[in-house]
Design a protein around this motif. Structure first.
Motif, mmCIF file in Angstrom:
data_model
loop_
_atom_site.group_PDB
_atom_site.id
_atom_site.type_symbol
_atom_site.label_atom_id
_atom_site.label_comp_id
_atom_site.label_asym_id
_atom_site.label_seq_id
_atom_site.Cartn_x
_atom_site.Cartn_y
_atom_site.Cartn_z
ATOM 1 N N TYR A 188 0.809 -0.976 -0.237
ATOM 2 C CA TYR A 188 0.630 -0.039 -0.035
ATOM 3 C C TYR A 188 0.826 1.069 -0.112
ATOM 4 N N THR A 262 -6.014 -2.802 -0.121
ATOM 5 C CA THR A 262 -5.231 -3.860 0.366
ATOM 6 C C THR A 262 -5.911 -3.749 2.750
ATOM 7 N N MET A 289 -8.495 1.905 -4.514
ATOM 8 C CA MET A 289 -7.137 2.176 -2.747
ATOM 9 C C MET A 289 -7.951 2.112 -1.731
ATOM 10 N N HIS A 290 -7.369 1.924 -0.978
ATOM 11 C CA HIS A 290 -7.991 2.117 1.251
ATOM 12 C C HIS A 290 -7.945 3.213 1.079
#
Length: 319
Positions: A188, A262, A289-290
């Motif tokens: 990440y 992730t 993404m996160h």
């Protein structure tokens, strides 16, 4: 004292002194960027997640471009507010952060005179903000909330989230500073940082590639807070809860890791977001993404457009 921020003009920072805690001196830091459209239509207050601090200038660009004064708060023991004697990102109770939030609120609403406020928060920050807003019945914190990958449950198996939580509870009471063993991927961090696969420049000392250690007392209070959300709370205003469309376990960088969460289980985010209040809109963003708003430019453009469409509804319902 207000000074030029590490991000450079037009960002400034203000150090907020707080009463000492069990580790000594405590400060929080309020970052500010004024509206780029003259007289502001309101203010935005942003709260970061765990192992994080405010560096996401695209967020400031977006909201100041809409006419808002933009503020971001580095909570105690995070980022700009981390002091040498402190355990990074640590607390024994999530309520420890509430005075930092109250201090920011006072400066934005009372000192700076903003009557309209949007609060945005990422991951653990969203959990903290939701609990803070819920414990102020009759005193509305904000006109609307935008939560970005809110951390509302512990990823992993049912056994980990039940039996494991009880074991963590006991350890957190007896040895709160004990480090909880875990496997940590740097995927990440690599997906974010410009030195690797990302486009963002941030300080690895404030946001390490493989995160800061997770300590039992901190994880215990997070689980207590998550259980409160599961029982149902009310933040008092409309919520837009955003997350990725998919989660991925990624031991190392891959293109797929750059287009999925992730860190958290997005199914849990969707499930528990409904417990945040009476008016919750859920948005799953393909390829995110996160941190949805640190995703690739095309993905965050979709997310920003969705926020801009949602805001008139949210603000109209609270006027």
């Amino acid at each position: 004292m207000i000074a030029t921020d590490v991000l450079g003009p037009p960002y400034t920072r203000e150090t907020i002194s707080q009463p000492d805690d069990y580790e000594g001196t405590v400060v929080a830091t309020l970052v500010h960027r004024p509206s780029s459209r003259g007289r502001p239509v309101g203010a935005v207050l942003h709260i970061h997640g765990y192992c994080d601090y405010f560096f996401q200038t695209a967020l400031g660009d977006f909201y100041t471009g809409l006419g808002y004064d933009f503020y971001a708060l580095d909570l105690r023991k995070y980022g700009r507010s981390l002091l040498p004697h402190q355990t990074p990102n640590f607390c024994l109770d999530l309520g420890e952060y509430f005075p930092d939030l109250e201090a920011a609120l006072e400066r934005i609403q009372v000192r700076d005179g903003h009557r309209r406020l949007l609060v945005t928060a990422h991951s653990t920050g969203a959990l903290i903000v939701a609990l803070w807003a819920d414990q102020r019945p009759g005193q509305r914190v904000a006109d609307a909330f935008v939560f970005n990958s809110a951390w509302l449950d512990l990823p992993g198996s049912f056994l980990l989230r039940t039996v494991g939580t009880e074991a963590l509870n006991r350890l957190g009471q007896r040895r709160p500073w004990a480090v909880v063993p875990r496997a940590v991927s740097g995927a990440y961090g690599e997906a974010l940082h410009a030195d690797h696969q990302g486009e963002w420049t941030f300080d690895w000392a404030w946001k390490p590639r493989e995160s800061f250690p997770i300590r039992a007392g901190w994880l215990r209070t997070v689980r207590i807070g998550q259980r409160k959300v599961h029982q149902g709370i009310d933040v008092g205003a409309p919520v837009l809860s955003m997350c990725s469309a998919a989660s991925l376990s990624a031991p190392e960088w891959s293109e797929a890791a750059g287009r999925a969460d992730t860190v958290l289980d997005v199914k849990q985010i969707v499930k528990w977001s409904t417990q945040l209040g009476r008016d919750v809109t859920i948005l799953r963003v393909d390829g995110a993404m996160h941190d949805v708003l640190c995703s690739s430019k095309d993905v965050r453009a979709v997310a920003f457009e969705a926020i801009e469409r949602w805001l008139p509804y949210a603000l109209r319902s609270t006027n």
